[in-house]
Design an enzyme around this catalytic site. Structure first.
Site, PDB file in Angstrom:
ATOM      1  N   SER A  11       0.814  -1.212   0.000  1.00 27.95           N
ATOM      2  CA  SER A  11       0.000   0.000   0.000  1.00 27.95           C
ATOM      3  C   SER A  11       0.850   1.266   0.000  1.00 27.95           C
ATOM      4  O   SER A  11       1.598   1.516  -0.940  1.00 27.95           O
ATOM      5  CB  SER A  11      -0.958  -0.039   1.192  1.00 27.95           C
ATOM      6  OG  SER A  11      -1.924   0.968   1.125  1.00 27.95           O
ATOM      7  N   ASP A  66      -2.394   6.326  -3.544  1.00 21.58           N
ATOM      8  CA  ASP A  66      -1.237   5.700  -2.914  1.00 21.58           C
ATOM      9  C   ASP A  66      -0.744   4.566  -3.807  1.00 21.58           C
ATOM     10  O   ASP A  66      -1.230   4.381  -4.924  1.00 21.58           O
ATOM     11  CB  ASP A  66      -1.570   5.215  -1.502  1.00 21.58           C
ATOM     12  CG  ASP A  66      -2.508   4.021  -1.486  1.00 21.58           C
ATOM     13  OD1 ASP A  66      -3.268   3.842  -2.461  1.00 21.58           O
ATOM     14  OD2 ASP A  66      -2.492   3.256  -0.508  1.00 21.58           O
ATOM     15  N   ASP A 113      -1.042   1.374  -4.108  1.00 23.59           N
ATOM     16  CA  ASP A 113      -1.930   0.376  -4.720  1.00 23.59           C
ATOM     17  C   ASP A 113      -3.289   0.964  -5.084  1.00 23.59           C
ATOM     18  O   ASP A 113      -4.202   0.233  -5.459  1.00 23.59           O
ATOM     19  CB  ASP A 113      -2.094  -0.843  -3.820  1.00 23.59           C
ATOM     20  CG  ASP A 113      -2.826  -0.551  -2.524  1.00 23.59           C
ATOM     21  OD1 ASP A 113      -2.813   0.611  -2.078  1.00 23.59           O
ATOM     22  OD2 ASP A 113      -3.406  -1.481  -1.940  1.00 23.59           O
ATOM     23  N   ASP A 168      -5.781   2.254  -3.490  1.00 25.73           N
ATOM     24  CA  ASP A 168      -7.028   2.029  -2.754  1.00 25.73           C
ATOM     25  C   ASP A 168      -7.349   3.175  -1.808  1.00 25.73           C
ATOM     26  O   ASP A 168      -8.323   3.113  -1.058  1.00 25.73           O
ATOM     27  CB  ASP A 168      -7.001   0.696  -2.005  1.00 25.73           C
ATOM     28  CG  ASP A 168      -5.969   0.645  -0.876  1.00 25.73           C
ATOM     29  OD1 ASP A 168      -5.160   1.589  -0.762  1.00 25.73           O
ATOM     30  OD2 ASP A 168      -5.969  -0.357  -0.127  1.00 25.73           O
TER      31      ASP A 168
END
Length: 449
Positions: free
Chosen positions: A103, A242, A244, A246
């Site tokens: 992440s 960010d 990834d 999400d």
């Protein structure tokens, strides 16, 4: 058996250091394959996505070996956002989905997140079962039943179309200049493509991943580059994802940041006014600002609080039949459209509000006046337990007493990093600083002892 390697968002840690080793990834793949494989047929599937970290190649191959060893057929998506994995798990009728990502963490960390066949992240119980399997002997498939692996090259395009379908039919972003910061991460191609296809004038930054620069001085955790770009290019708004994709932070035309609380307030108010907000409530964590709760109450809406972690937000949403939730950190979950936090989808909802209201971003990013809030993180040795120390407990008790009737205090251990998070809210900013700094000092003292 208590969980040892799964945290609040899958397994995460420094690459090539336990538990984030190739060996453990292979064992987790085999364990998840054995857990989800219902019979001895060859019809079982897993989809695997990743972000742009260098170690992603290693973990992708290790997981593939583990899954195929238990008879699962693997479909490799290459770099795609985390929400794309949730979506494609269901659309491809897979038994399980996996996202390889840490992440918002630096490049040297990585993680493994599992999704069930319904596209939602696994429950604590399922993760514990997989962990127990991984720690024991895993029955391999017979030679004739070993799985196959293949690349799926159009995964991101399928996701692109799904995300675009969430904006009103026929709506275009013509006339909007949008800075999109992809954090050199998983959405570095997806996000600019979607915005351009919808008609926006796109200014992309953070779109040159090299395996090491993910989240480095860019993205939702460092919005300075986007703030500069907004001003330099005369843009209307900036969307910062960010690694990834999400989570999201939105910046207005002056570079001012709106966190997840402000975005949730905007969406809850809009959806509440049109009857789209199910249950008349927004689900958020204990970290969300008290100002958000007051904002909702002023509109006859409720705030349902959960533990920190988007998975706990989603669990409460599903249990209560709610369709909007998220975290102050920028995870925005809209279960009418997605099974997990989706930064790009949330960004499109913000752009939709700009188009439909005609308001500038600077008007929309400030939905409520937040109660002064201070959050400080203290890093500690993972073998230590600072919160169990008498001096720390005493400091916390003192702070709680000082805040009675004036504010609130939240102390917690991070589920993704070796950090103690100390957060307080109080109208009296002097008292706010005093209580947080007092606790931080005691934690630092015992952490460095």
């Amino acid at each position: 058996m208590s969980r040892k390697i799964f945290g609040t968002d899958g397994v995460r840690g420094k690459a090539n250091t336990y538990p984030m080793t190739a060996e453990m990834a292979m064992r987790l793949g085999a364990a998840a394959g054995r857990y989800f494989r219902r019979d001895g047929s060859s019809a079982h599937r897993v989809v695997i996505g990743k972000d742009t970290r260098l170690s992603g190649y290693m973990f992708e191959n290790a997981l593939t070996a583990g899954f195929t060893s238990t008879g699962m057929n693997v479909f490799l998506l290459s770099p795609v956002p985390t929400p794309a994995v949730g979506m494609l798990t269901t659309s491809m009728r897979a038994d399980v989905g996996v996202m390889i990502s840490a992440s918002h963490n630096p490049h040297h960390d990585n993680g493994i997140k599992f999704f069930g066949p319904d596209g939602f992240k696994l429950s604590d119980e399922a993760e514990q079962a997989i962990e127990e399997l991984a720690m024991g002997d895993i029955d391999p498939a017979q030679p004739a039943n070993i799985g196959r692996a293949k690349h799926v090259y159009d995964g991101r395009f399928r996701y692109n179309e799904r995300v675009k379908s969430t904006v009103p039919a026929g709506m275009r972003l013509d006339g909007l200049k949008v800075v999109i910061d992809c954090a050199n991460g998983a959405a570095y191609r997806t996000a600019p493509e979607v915005l351009w296809e919808l008609g926006a004038d796109v200014v992309p930054i953070g779109t040159s991943p090299d395996g090491y620069n993910i989240n480095a001085e860019c993205g939702s955790t460092d919005t300075r580059a986007a703030a500069r770009a907004v001003v330099e290019h005369g843009a209307d708004v900036a969307l910062c994802l960010d690694g990834d994709a999400d989570r999201i932070m939105v910046l207005d035309e002056t570079g001012r940041v709106a966190d997840g609380d402000q975005l949730m307030a905007l969406l809850a108010a809009r959806w509440g006014a049109t009857g789209q907000l199910k249950g008349g409530a927004l689900v958020a964590t204990v970290m969300s600002n008290l100002g958000l709760e007051r904002f909702l109450e002023g509109r006859d809406l409720r705030l349902e609080r959960t533990s920190v972690g988007d998975r706990y937000v989603v669990e409460r949403m599903r249990a209560g039949g709610f369709n909007l939730g998220g975290e102050q950190s920028g995870h925005i979950v809209m279960t009418d459209y997605s099974t997990t936090g989706d930064g790009l989808l949330a960004g499109l909802q913000f752009l939709t509000a700009m188009v439909e209201t005609g308001y500038k971003a600077s008007t929309l990013v400030r939905q409520f006046e937040p109660v002064p809030q201070l959050l400080k993180n203290v890093r500690f040795d993972q073998t230590a337990a600072p919160l169990d120390e008498a001096a720390v407990k005493a400091a916390i008790a003192q702070a709680e007493g000082d805040l009675v009737g004036k504010g609130r205090l939240l102390i917690r251990k991070s589920g993704t990093e070796p950090l103690i998070r100390v957060m307080a809210e109080c109208e009296d900013e002097g008292l706010l600083t005093q209580v947080v700094d007092g606790i931080v000092a005691e934690v630092q003292a015992v952490a460095s002892a």
